[in-house]
Design an enzyme around this catalytic site. Structure first.
Site, PDB file in Angstrom:
ATOM      1  N   ARG A 155      37.456 -10.249  -5.834  1.00  0.00           N
ATOM      2  CA  ARG A 155      38.470 -11.136  -6.430  1.00  0.00           C
ATOM      3  C   ARG A 155      38.472 -11.043  -7.961  1.00  0.00           C
ATOM      4  O   ARG A 155      39.493 -10.736  -8.575  1.00  0.00           O
ATOM      5  CB  ARG A 155      38.185 -12.592  -6.023  1.00  0.00           C
ATOM      6  CG  ARG A 155      38.584 -12.929  -4.606  1.00  0.00           C
ATOM      7  CD  ARG A 155      38.248 -14.376  -4.296  1.00  0.00           C
ATOM      8  NE  ARG A 155      36.809 -14.560  -4.279  1.00  0.00           N
ATOM      9  CZ  ARG A 155      36.061 -14.585  -3.180  1.00  0.00           C
ATOM     10  NH1 ARG A 155      36.634 -14.497  -2.010  1.00  0.00           N
ATOM     11  NH2 ARG A 155      34.763 -14.737  -3.232  1.00  0.00           N
ATOM     12  N   ILE A 156      37.301 -11.320  -8.587  1.00  0.00           N
ATOM     13  CA  ILE A 156      37.271 -11.391 -10.056  1.00  0.00           C
ATOM     14  C   ILE A 156      37.391  -9.999 -10.666  1.00  0.00           C
ATOM     15  O   ILE A 156      38.193  -9.785 -11.591  1.00  0.00           O
ATOM     16  CB  ILE A 156      35.989 -12.110 -10.528  1.00  0.00           C
ATOM     17  CG1 ILE A 156      35.990 -13.551 -10.013  1.00  0.00           C
ATOM     18  CG2 ILE A 156      35.879 -12.089 -12.045  1.00  0.00           C
ATOM     19  CD1 ILE A 156      34.684 -14.303 -10.185  1.00  0.00           C
ATOM     20  N   ASP A 175      32.431   0.084  -5.864  1.00  0.00           N
ATOM     21  CA  ASP A 175      32.344  -1.010  -4.896  1.00  0.00           C
ATOM     22  C   ASP A 175      32.476  -0.394  -3.519  1.00  0.00           C
ATOM     23  O   ASP A 175      33.530   0.131  -3.167  1.00  0.00           O
ATOM     24  CB  ASP A 175      33.479  -2.023  -5.150  1.00  0.00           C
ATOM     25  CG  ASP A 175      33.378  -3.243  -4.222  1.00  0.00           C
ATOM     26  OD1 ASP A 175      32.855  -3.108  -3.101  1.00  0.00           O
ATOM     27  OD2 ASP A 175      33.824  -4.324  -4.642  1.00  0.00           O
ATOM     28  N   ASP A 260      27.017 -14.337 -19.483  1.00  0.00           N
ATOM     29  CA  ASP A 260      27.387 -15.725 -19.182  1.00  0.00           C
ATOM     30  C   ASP A 260      26.402 -16.332 -18.194  1.00  0.00           C
ATOM     31  O   ASP A 260      26.367 -17.539 -18.013  1.00  0.00           O
ATOM     32  CB  ASP A 260      28.808 -15.749 -18.582  1.00  0.00           C
ATOM     33  CG  ASP A 260      29.305 -17.171 -18.350  1.00  0.00           C
ATOM     34  OD1 ASP A 260      29.200 -17.997 -19.291  1.00  0.00           O
ATOM     35  OD2 ASP A 260      29.812 -17.465 -17.240  1.00  0.00           O
ATOM     36  N   GLU A 265      18.393 -20.301 -15.354  1.00  0.00           N
ATOM     37  CA  GLU A 265      19.338 -21.181 -16.049  1.00  0.00           C
ATOM     38  C   GLU A 265      18.852 -22.616 -15.939  1.00  0.00           C
ATOM     39  O   GLU A 265      18.359 -23.000 -14.888  1.00  0.00           O
ATOM     40  CB  GLU A 265      20.728 -21.035 -15.413  1.00  0.00           C
ATOM     41  CG  GLU A 265      21.327 -19.665 -15.663  1.00  0.00           C
ATOM     42  CD  GLU A 265      22.749 -19.524 -15.130  1.00  0.00           C
ATOM     43  OE1 GLU A 265      23.386 -20.551 -14.813  1.00  0.00           O
ATOM     44  OE2 GLU A 265      23.219 -18.388 -15.029  1.00  0.00           O
ATOM     45  N   HIS A 284      27.100 -20.113 -18.808  1.00  0.00           N
ATOM     46  CA  HIS A 284      27.707 -20.122 -17.460  1.00  0.00           C
ATOM     47  C   HIS A 284      29.055 -20.859 -17.465  1.00  0.00           C
ATOM     48  O   HIS A 284      29.246 -21.859 -16.774  1.00  0.00           O
ATOM     49  CB  HIS A 284      26.741 -20.764 -16.453  1.00  0.00           C
ATOM     50  CG  HIS A 284      26.986 -20.279 -15.050  1.00  0.00           C
ATOM     51  ND1 HIS A 284      25.983 -20.027 -14.160  1.00  0.00           N
ATOM     52  CD2 HIS A 284      28.133 -19.985 -14.393  1.00  0.00           C
ATOM     53  CE1 HIS A 284      26.489 -19.612 -13.005  1.00  0.00           C
ATOM     54  NE2 HIS A 284      27.802 -19.579 -13.134  1.00  0.00           N
ATOM     55  N   GLY A 286      32.112 -19.420 -16.754  1.00  0.00           N
ATOM     56  CA  GLY A 286      33.194 -18.738 -16.028  1.00  0.00           C
ATOM     57  C   GLY A 286      34.217 -19.678 -15.411  1.00  0.00           C
ATOM     58  O   GLY A 286      35.428 -19.516 -15.578  1.00  0.00           O
ATOM     59  N   ALA A 287      33.740 -20.702 -14.701  1.00  0.00           N
ATOM     60  CA  ALA A 287      34.667 -21.572 -13.967  1.00  0.00           C
ATOM     61  C   ALA A 287      34.989 -22.845 -14.738  1.00  0.00           C
ATOM     62  O   ALA A 287      35.635 -23.744 -14.203  1.00  0.00           O
ATOM     63  CB  ALA A 287      34.048 -21.921 -12.619  1.00  0.00           C
TER      64      ALA A 287
END
Ligand code: NAD
Length: 533
Positions: A155-156, A175, A260, A265, A284, A286-287
């Site tokens: 997806r990303i 991939d 990221d 973490e 972190h 990203g979202a």
């Protein structure tokens, strides 16, 4: 799961505006308690059929035991580290996630980091703030005409590819599950990992953290990259070896990097990474956009609605309500199917296109769950063990363009319970078979054309070698010298002095060094390591 009205408890400040699928359905009553430490939360939990959380609430056995009516937990986001999948499965509670909603936000952060990295925006900003005006030091490069190398084009990765194409970049991607059709649609060229490393100006990672991706960008991989190239990791910590990136930035092998996500973490306050120049660090993020939070909330609201009303568990990450008598009785056969799937994955490095699951035995109920377990085994090493299960395996295989066929065969002459996987892979075809001995003891009995007899557990090394004297001894010596204990060694050959296959079951793990050492033997032409669970 079907009934007439449902209570869904929503916590962790999940965006209420995005819960339309639940608010608009009159069969639902939504209770929002932003902080799960509040007493109101415990009261509402006792009556809840569904629970929606983000990452703050720990959904463990204790919380679940206070929720007698609960049948679905939805995570507004991807990672389910805060949810005890096993405890939920034991109580027949399905755990769902919302993997798609943050795709664009994460792709956009990747673009922000690539541009900032290549034009050294953060350092230039810091320099101007210090009172400097040093234009020569911050001379950058254009993205136009350069090559983006993707590792992972799901997806990303796919969204990053589209955006980099718009910047005039060529895109190559490694991939194993990228089909020709999807590659053509994204206008990317499929490539092997080495080609991506050697040809890319910017390498961007978009893979899950699994055995095959852990440390995929390590010092050897970086050494293969072009001098002065860039690396960006917005996927999962651990995919990139952080120390190796630091060293490569210091030596100039890498011109820049951006992270990221981290092995640990939050990043340690005194992590050496914080002092490395030409390295962008974000926490972190990203979202972390308004849109992503709303999209994942509406995605999970719809998934929870469909699970409760329609019994649709195709997004479930655990294995709820399958502890029935039938499935319990089938357990040895299902574990055999899963082991064969894992072996098939290891023997098909270029990816699988078609899977045929064939069963010859006495159960009329076995074929469907057996297929799900074989697909689980096939996908777990690629997607990560907590992202695929009995319920979701078929759905995930379909999403990856893997065609699946199931066949019940007439009873086998030699085995009462027999299962065969027939695969079409990138490289050709592959056939594996297993059987139960005495109804409860699984064995792998065939690998390609070779007859073997191996328990599908632990680590299995599959070697192709010439059938000449002394090979077994030399292999044993190499394993012994690396402190690896052999549990079973099965040598099979098609004809005397011709090709042979060795299936060697060993205790513990087998790393790349041992595999390389086995490949150094002149008689050995292939060495594959499969973790069968
Ligand atoms: P996805 O499942 O759509 O894509 C992952 C791709 O990786 C798949 O196409 C798969 O075939 C491929 N892959 C698996 N093993 C591979 C290997 N060994 N080599 C090459 N490719 C391999 O997932 P996605 O939604 O695109 O997410 C990608 C990653 O980004 C995940 O790790 C996800 O957790 C992470 N993520 C991070 C953030 C953030 O805040 N930084 C936000 C969302 C997602």
């Amino acid at each position: 799961m079907n009934k007439n009205s449902y209570v869904v408890l929503v916590t962790d400040k999940v965006s209420g505006d995005a819960l339309g699928p639940l608010y608009e359905d009159e069969r639902f009553r939504v209770v929002q308690v932003d902080d799960s430490a509040d007493s109101e939360f415990s009261e509402a939990l006792a009556a809840a059929d569904g629970l929606i959380v983000r990452s703050a609430t720990q959904v463990g056995a204790q919380l679940l035991s206070a929720a007698p009516k609960l049948t679905v937990v939805g995570r507004a986001g991807v990672g389910v580290d805060n949810i005890d999948l096993r405890a939920a499965a034991e109580r027949g509670i399905a755990v769902l996630n919302a993997p798609a909603g943050n795709t664009v936000s994460t792709a956009e952060l990747t673009m922000a980091l690539i541009l900032a990295m290549v034009r050294r925006v953060a350092e230039a900003d810091a320099s101007v703030r210090k009172g400097e005006w040093d234009r020569a030091r911050f001379k950058g490069a254009e993205l136009r005409g350069r090559t983006l190398g993707l590792v992972g084009a799901g997806r990303i990765g796919g969204e990053v590819a589209k955006r980099c194409r718009a910047f005039g970049m060529g895109v190559i991607a490694y991939d194993p599950y990228l089909t020709d059709e999807r590659a053509a649609e994204l206008q990317v060229e499929r490539a092997e990992l080495d080609q991506v490393l050697e040809q890319a100006d910017v390498v961007s990672l978009h893979v899950p953290l699994t055995d095959s991706t852990r440390g995929i960008i390590n010092s050897e991989a970086i050494a293969r990259m072009k001098k002065g190239s860039f690396v960006v990791n917005v996927s999962r910590g651990g995919v990139v070896d952080e120390a190796a990136v630091g060293d490569a930035l210091a030596s100039g092998q890498l011109a820049g990097a951006a992270l990221d996500v981290y092995e640990v973490e939050p990043l340690d306050a005194d992590s050496p990474l914080r002092g490395v120049s030409n390295l962008l660090l974000t926490p972190h993020l990203g979202a972390s956009t308004q849109e992503a939070q709303e999209l994942v909330a509406s995605e999970i609201a719809e998934a929870v609605r469909a699970a409760l009303v329609e019994g649709d568990l195709s997004r479930a990450l655990n294995a709820p309500a399958i502890g029935s008598e039938v499935l319990r009785a089938l357990a040895p056969l299902l574990e055999l199917g899963r082991g064969l799937g894992r072996l098939a994955c290891a023997l098909s490095p270029g990816g699988v296109r078609e899977v045929g699951v064939r069963y010859a035995g006495h159960s009329d109920d076995a074929l469907k769950p057996l297929t799900a377990y074989a697909l689980m085994g096939l996908l777990e090493p690629v997607l990560g063990p907590d992202q695929v299960n009995f319920v979701s395996a078929g759905h995930l295989a379909e999403q990856r363009g893997i065609a699946v066929a199931r066949t019940k065969m007439s009873l086998h002459a030699d085995y009462t319970e027999f299962v065969e996987l027939v695969l079409r892979t990138e490289a050709g075809s592959l056939r594996l078979a297993g059987a139960l001995l005495g109804e409860a003891h699984p064995r792998i009995v065939r690998i390609e054309d070779y007859h073997v007899d191996i328990v599908p557990a632990g680590t299995l090394i599959v070697l192709k070698n010439q059938d000449v004297p002394g090979v077994i001894g030399r292999v044993g010596t190499i394993l012994g010298s690396h402190d690896i204990n052999i549990a079973e060694y099965h040598q099979a050959r098609l004809s005397k002095g011709g090709h042979a296959l060795a299936a060697i079951s060993v205790d513990g793990d087998v790393g790349a060094t041992v595999r390389e050492a086995l490949l150094q033997l002149s008689e050995v032409s292939a060495a594959v390591v499969a973790r069968l669970g």
